[in-house]
Design a protein around this motif. Structure first.
Motif, PDB file in Angstrom:
ATOM      1  N   TYR A 133     -23.659  15.514  -3.475  1.00 44.91           N
ATOM      2  CA  TYR A 133     -24.615  14.839  -4.363  1.00 44.91           C
ATOM      3  C   TYR A 133     -26.001  14.816  -3.731  1.00 44.91           C
ATOM      4  CZ  TYR A 133     -21.324  13.303  -7.912  1.00 44.91           C
ATOM      5  OH  TYR A 133     -20.451  13.280  -8.958  1.00 44.91           O
ATOM      6  N   ASN A 134     -26.048  15.082  -2.441  1.00 50.79           N
ATOM      7  CA  ASN A 134     -27.337  15.138  -1.759  1.00 50.79           C
ATOM      8  C   ASN A 134     -28.103  16.421  -2.098  1.00 50.79           C
ATOM      9  OD1 ASN A 134     -29.208  14.003   0.240  1.00 50.79           O
ATOM     10  ND2 ASN A 134     -28.703  15.844   1.415  1.00 50.79           N
ATOM     11  N   ASP A 135     -27.395  17.463  -2.488  1.00 49.38           N
ATOM     12  CA  ASP A 135     -28.042  18.762  -2.716  1.00 49.38           C
ATOM     13  C   ASP A 135     -28.099  19.179  -4.180  1.00 49.38           C
ATOM     14  OD1 ASP A 135     -27.543  18.645   0.097  1.00 49.38           O
ATOM     15  OD2 ASP A 135     -27.773  20.818   0.209  1.00 49.38           O
ATOM     16  N   THR A 136     -27.125  18.707  -4.965  1.00 48.76           N
ATOM     17  CA  THR A 136     -26.994  19.203  -6.339  1.00 48.76           C
ATOM     18  C   THR A 136     -27.107  18.061  -7.341  1.00 48.76           C
ATOM     19  OG1 THR A 136     -25.697  21.124  -5.686  1.00 48.76           O
ATOM     20  CG2 THR A 136     -25.347  20.324  -7.921  1.00 48.76           C
ATOM     21  N   TYR A 137     -27.681  18.347  -8.498  1.00 51.01           N
ATOM     22  CA  TYR A 137     -27.754  17.361  -9.578  1.00 51.01           C
ATOM     23  C   TYR A 137     -26.468  17.405 -10.392  1.00 51.01           C
ATOM     24  CZ  TYR A 137     -32.749  16.869  -8.623  1.00 51.01           C
ATOM     25  OH  TYR A 137     -33.957  16.633  -8.026  1.00 51.01           O
ATOM     26  N   TYR A 138     -25.747  16.313 -10.363  1.00 49.22           N
ATOM     27  CA  TYR A 138     -24.493  16.181 -11.109  1.00 49.22           C
ATOM     28  C   TYR A 138     -24.719  15.377 -12.388  1.00 49.22           C
ATOM     29  CZ  TYR A 138     -21.426  18.009  -7.438  1.00 49.22           C
ATOM     30  OH  TYR A 138     -20.778  18.823  -6.547  1.00 49.22           O
ATOM     31  N   ILE A 139     -24.156  15.875 -13.494  1.00 47.97           N
ATOM     32  CA  ILE A 139     -24.165  15.111 -14.740  1.00 47.97           C
ATOM     33  C   ILE A 139     -22.920  14.231 -14.774  1.00 47.97           C
ATOM     34  CG2 ILE A 139     -23.974  15.322 -17.247  1.00 47.97           C
ATOM     35  CD1 ILE A 139     -25.797  17.817 -16.954  1.00 47.97           C
ATOM     36  N   SER A 171     -26.546   6.790   6.389  1.00 44.47           N
ATOM     37  CA  SER A 171     -26.574   7.459   5.084  1.00 44.47           C
ATOM     38  C   SER A 171     -27.953   8.049   4.772  1.00 44.47           C
ATOM     39  CB  SER A 171     -26.157   6.485   3.990  1.00 44.47           C
ATOM     40  OG  SER A 171     -27.076   5.420   3.933  1.00 44.47           O
ATOM     41  N   PHE A 172     -28.896   7.934   5.716  1.00 45.39           N
ATOM     42  CA  PHE A 172     -30.229   8.473   5.431  1.00 45.39           C
ATOM     43  C   PHE A 172     -30.212   9.991   5.278  1.00 45.39           C
ATOM     44  CE2 PHE A 172     -34.018  10.692   6.757  1.00 45.39           C
ATOM     45  CZ  PHE A 172     -34.971  10.128   5.927  1.00 45.39           C
ATOM     46  N   THR A 173     -30.861  10.495   4.226  1.00 45.99           N
ATOM     47  CA  THR A 173     -31.128  11.936   4.150  1.00 45.99           C
ATOM     48  C   THR A 173     -32.562  12.151   3.665  1.00 45.99           C
ATOM     49  OG1 THR A 173     -30.515  12.315   1.832  1.00 45.99           O
ATOM     50  CG2 THR A 173     -28.724  12.423   3.466  1.00 45.99           C
ATOM     51  N   GLU A 174     -33.129  13.243   4.108  1.00 40.38           N
ATOM     52  CA  GLU A 174     -34.496  13.559   3.690  1.00 40.38           C
ATOM     53  C   GLU A 174     -34.565  13.822   2.180  1.00 40.38           C
ATOM     54  OE1 GLU A 174     -36.914  15.938   6.442  1.00 40.38           O
ATOM     55  OE2 GLU A 174     -37.408  17.187   4.710  1.00 40.38           O
ATOM     56  N   ASN A 175     -33.513  14.443   1.632  1.00 43.73           N
ATOM     57  CA  ASN A 175     -33.510  14.696   0.186  1.00 43.73           C
ATOM     58  C   ASN A 175     -33.583  13.401  -0.613  1.00 43.73           C
ATOM     59  OD1 ASN A 175     -33.436  17.429   0.497  1.00 43.73           O
ATOM     60  ND2 ASN A 175     -31.325  17.703  -0.194  1.00 43.73           N
ATOM     61  N   ASN A 176     -32.869  12.367  -0.150  1.00 42.02           N
ATOM     62  CA  ASN A 176     -32.929  11.080  -0.855  1.00 42.02           C
ATOM     63  C   ASN A 176     -34.342  10.503  -0.798  1.00 42.02           C
ATOM     64  OD1 ASN A 176     -30.260  11.131  -1.602  1.00 42.02           O
ATOM     65  ND2 ASN A 176     -29.552   9.847   0.105  1.00 42.02           N
ATOM     66  N   LEU A 177     -34.968  10.609   0.364  1.00 45.90           N
ATOM     67  CA  LEU A 177     -36.348  10.131   0.498  1.00 45.90           C
ATOM     68  C   LEU A 177     -37.262  10.894  -0.458  1.00 45.90           C
ATOM     69  CD1 LEU A 177     -38.624   8.560   1.980  1.00 45.90           C
ATOM     70  CD2 LEU A 177     -38.684  10.435   3.635  1.00 45.90           C
ATOM     71  N   CYS A 178     -37.107  12.213  -0.485  1.00 45.93           N
ATOM     72  CA  CYS A 178     -37.954  13.038  -1.352  1.00 45.93           C
ATOM     73  C   CYS A 178     -37.753  12.704  -2.825  1.00 45.93           C
ATOM     74  CB  CYS A 178     -37.688  14.523  -1.106  1.00 45.93           C
ATOM     75  SG  CYS A 178     -38.341  15.079   0.478  1.00 45.93           S
ATOM     76  N   ASP A 225     -41.408   0.166  -1.168  1.00 42.74           N
ATOM     77  CA  ASP A 225     -40.502  -0.765  -1.846  1.00 42.74           C
ATOM     78  C   ASP A 225     -39.149  -0.146  -2.140  1.00 42.74           C
ATOM     79  OD1 ASP A 225     -41.673  -3.191  -2.275  1.00 42.74           O
ATOM     80  OD2 ASP A 225     -41.219  -3.084  -4.446  1.00 42.74           O
ATOM     81  N   GLN A 226     -39.199   1.028  -2.759  1.00 42.67           N
ATOM     82  CA  GLN A 226     -37.958   1.685  -3.189  1.00 42.67           C
ATOM     83  C   GLN A 226     -37.153   2.226  -2.019  1.00 42.67           C
ATOM     84  OE1 GLN A 226     -37.803   4.107  -6.577  1.00 42.67           O
ATOM     85  NE2 GLN A 226     -39.491   3.087  -7.633  1.00 42.67           N
ATOM     86  N   VAL A 227     -37.854   2.670  -0.979  1.00 47.21           N
ATOM     87  CA  VAL A 227     -37.145   3.140   0.214  1.00 47.21           C
ATOM     88  C   VAL A 227     -36.330   1.972   0.789  1.00 47.21           C
ATOM     89  CG1 VAL A 227     -37.484   3.835   2.634  1.00 47.21           C
ATOM     90  CG2 VAL A 227     -38.641   5.068   0.801  1.00 47.21           C
ATOM     91  N   GLN A 228     -36.955   0.793   0.837  1.00 48.28           N
ATOM     92  CA  GLN A 228     -36.244  -0.363   1.387  1.00 48.28           C
ATOM     93  C   GLN A 228     -35.084  -0.789   0.495  1.00 48.28           C
ATOM     94  OE1 GLN A 228     -38.412  -2.816   4.091  1.00 48.28           O
ATOM     95  NE2 GLN A 228     -40.180  -2.776   2.728  1.00 48.28           N
ATOM     96  N   SER A 229     -35.335  -0.858  -0.807  1.00 48.32           N
ATOM     97  CA  SER A 229     -34.287  -1.396  -1.672  1.00 48.32           C
ATOM     98  C   SER A 229     -33.190  -0.375  -1.970  1.00 48.32           C
ATOM     99  CB  SER A 229     -34.893  -1.923  -2.980  1.00 48.32           C
ATOM    100  OG  SER A 229     -35.534  -0.877  -3.661  1.00 48.32           O
ATOM    101  N   GLN A 230     -33.566   0.913  -2.125  1.00 45.30           N
ATOM    102  CA  GLN A 230     -32.542   1.891  -2.519  1.00 45.30           C
ATOM    103  C   GLN A 230     -31.859   2.566  -1.344  1.00 45.30           C
ATOM    104  OE1 GLN A 230     -33.770   4.661  -5.535  1.00 45.30           O
ATOM    105  NE2 GLN A 230     -35.073   3.136  -6.495  1.00 45.30           N
ATOM    106  N   MET A 231     -32.572   2.670  -0.215  1.00 46.14           N
ATOM    107  CA  MET A 231     -31.966   3.365   0.917  1.00 46.14           C
ATOM    108  C   MET A 231     -31.504   2.400   1.994  1.00 46.14           C
ATOM    109  SD  MET A 231     -34.559   6.594   1.284  1.00 46.14           S
ATOM    110  CE  MET A 231     -33.445   7.758   2.025  1.00 46.14           C
ATOM    111  N   ASN A 232     -31.676   1.087   1.723  1.00 46.00           N
ATOM    112  CA  ASN A 232     -31.233   0.092   2.688  1.00 46.00           C
ATOM    113  C   ASN A 232     -31.844   0.289   4.059  1.00 46.00           C
ATOM    114  OD1 ASN A 232     -29.556  -2.024   1.944  1.00 46.00           O
ATOM    115  ND2 ASN A 232     -28.028  -0.491   1.270  1.00 46.00           N
ATOM    116  N   ILE A 233     -33.132   0.509   4.045  1.00 44.01           N
ATOM    117  CA  ILE A 233     -33.810   0.864   5.284  1.00 44.01           C
ATOM    118  C   ILE A 233     -34.858  -0.186   5.605  1.00 44.01           C
ATOM    119  CG2 ILE A 233     -35.786   2.381   5.789  1.00 44.01           C
ATOM    120  CD1 ILE A 233     -33.805   4.695   5.425  1.00 44.01           C
TER     121      ILE A 233
END
Ligand code: FA5
Ligand code: MG
Length: 387
Positions: free
Chosen positions: A105-111, A313-320, A376-384
């Motif tokens: 799910y980090n690399d591909t868009y799943y429906i 669980s951090f990934t650069e793709n999630n940040l991007c 804001d979103q990095v903190q709330s969505q990535m738990n960082i």
């Protein structure tokens, strides 16, 4: 007034893709097994590669011309196959192992768990072989969660090429079938490069794909760097066997159309392909390969740095993905500029986000707002925890 804008919104959320009617609710769902953001949905169905005046359309037509002339119109051409495919088509059919990173799910868009936005045009190889096609080109939009810079975009375009040989083809050559196919493949793509670019500095690099062996990538020297423009190789025999072609060999390639068009037309940033600014669109003409893009004045960039301790669980793709969700095409680059691990084993990352519009100057105010939103979103969505 209100009513008519509502109607427009409704109309644009119902798409026809490769003959299939699809609504936004079919693609963007609020479910843990769906990771398709709104921004990606808005790109579905735009089909830049089918516009004759767009650089991608001009390039597609020029490649068609090369194949039509050199192969006597033997290549079947597809450019309207639906980008929504099954995981079987996207992965299993081209032998992508069940634990391969590209399935994540980090690399591909799943429906949903069994349906994806194709991450490559190779998703159509097996099906077309089964249907009996032996020489074909498939052009289409493909989707990937990926990094942010001038040569990566989450939606881009590929052209797949497949050519199947029979024993007659290689028997007289004195080469074994695989070597014969590899030679023919490289000759074909070098010829294509000459057709498109004339002289250009390029090199072959050995590579790996689950669906070809041997595998290669072609790189072209562009903006003082080697730029990867395509992947290719001799098709794995298993794919041919499943397609009822055990006695044949084949080659396959996947071209990155934006990358080729950047070199061809001197387009410095991949976001420009999506621009509706007349200063961009008016520079290209149907059928004309020789055009060089003249950049309109470049607006100043704005850099914002952000440091934090990463978690497992951090990934650069999630940040991007967060940065794109907030800033859209105003995000020019997301770059890791510092990375260290302290004595306690905690790892810190510092990312530099470059904001720049291709079309206008941005105000400090709006950039600060974007950056606060990202934080804001990095903190709330990535738990960082930001530092
Ligand atoms: C593939 O997608 C393989 N399916 C190609 C292939 C086909 C190999 C058939 C063998 C046989 P890769 O992931 O390297 O390979 O992508 C192919 C090309 O797409 C790259 O060389 C590059 O030009 C382009 N590309 C990849 N990611 C991006 C991106 N995020 N933005 C723009 N272009 C991209
Ligand atoms: Mg590659």
């Amino acid at each position: 007034r209100y009513k008519s804008s509502q109607t427009i919104a409704a109309a644009s959320s119902l798409l026809e893709l490769g003959g299939v009617k699809i609504s936004k609710e079919d693609v963007v769902k609020d479910e843990p097994t769906n990771n398709v953001p709104d921004l990606i949905f808005t790109k579905l169905g735009l089909q830049l590669h089918r516009r004759d005046h767009h650089p991608l359309g001009i390039l597609k037509n020029a490649i068609y011309e090369y194949f039509d002339t050199n192969y006597n119109n033997q290549f079947h051409k597809f450019d309207d196959l639906c980008p929504i495919v099954t995981t079987k088509e996207n992965f299993d059919d081209v032998l992508v192992p069940s634990d391969h990173v590209s399935r994540s799910y980090n690399d591909t868009y799943y429906i949903d768990t069994e349906t994806v936005l194709r991450c490559h045009t190779s998703a159509h190889q097996a099906d077309l072989l089964r249907k009996g096609y032996a020489n074909f080109l498939v052009t289409g939009d493909v989707y990937r969660r990926d990094s942010i810079d001038s040569t990566h975009y989450p939606v881009f375009h590929q052209m797949e090429g497949v050519r199947v040989f029979s024993p007659n083809d290689w028997n007289d050559s004195g080469m074994d079938a695989t070597l014969y196919a590899a030679h023919d493949l490289k000759a074909c793509l070098e010829g294509l490069a000459r057709h498109l670019f004339g002289a250009v500095e390029m090199r072959w690099v050995d590579s790996y794909f689950p669906f070809t062996n041997p595998s290669f990538e072609l790189e072209i020297y562009f903006q003082e760097k080697w730029l990867e423009v395509l992947g290719c190789g001799v098709m794995e025999q298993e794919i041919l066997k499943r397609g009822g072609k055990s006695d044949n060999v084949a080659w396959a390639f996947g071209l990155g159309l934006e990358r080729l068009a950047m070199v061809l037309f001197d387009i410095p940033d991949i976001r420009l392909f999506w621009s509706t600014d007349k200063r961009f669109t008016s520079q290209f003409t149907k059928g004309q390969l020789g055009i060089k893009f003249k950049p309109f004045s470049k607006y100043p960039p704005c850099y914002k740095d952000m440091s934090f301790w990463i978690n497992d669980s951090f990934t650069e793709n999630n940040l991007c993905e967060i940065v794109r969700g907030v800033a859209g095409d105003l995000a020019e680059e997301v770059q890791l500029i510092d990375n260290f691990t302290n004595k306690k084993g905690m790892t810190s990352h510092c990312y530099r986000i470059t904001y720049r519009s291709m079309e206008r100057s941005l105000t400090d105010e709006e950039i600060n707002e974007l950056q606060w939103n990202v934080r804001d979103q990095v903190q709330s969505q990535m738990n960082i925890v930001l530092r």
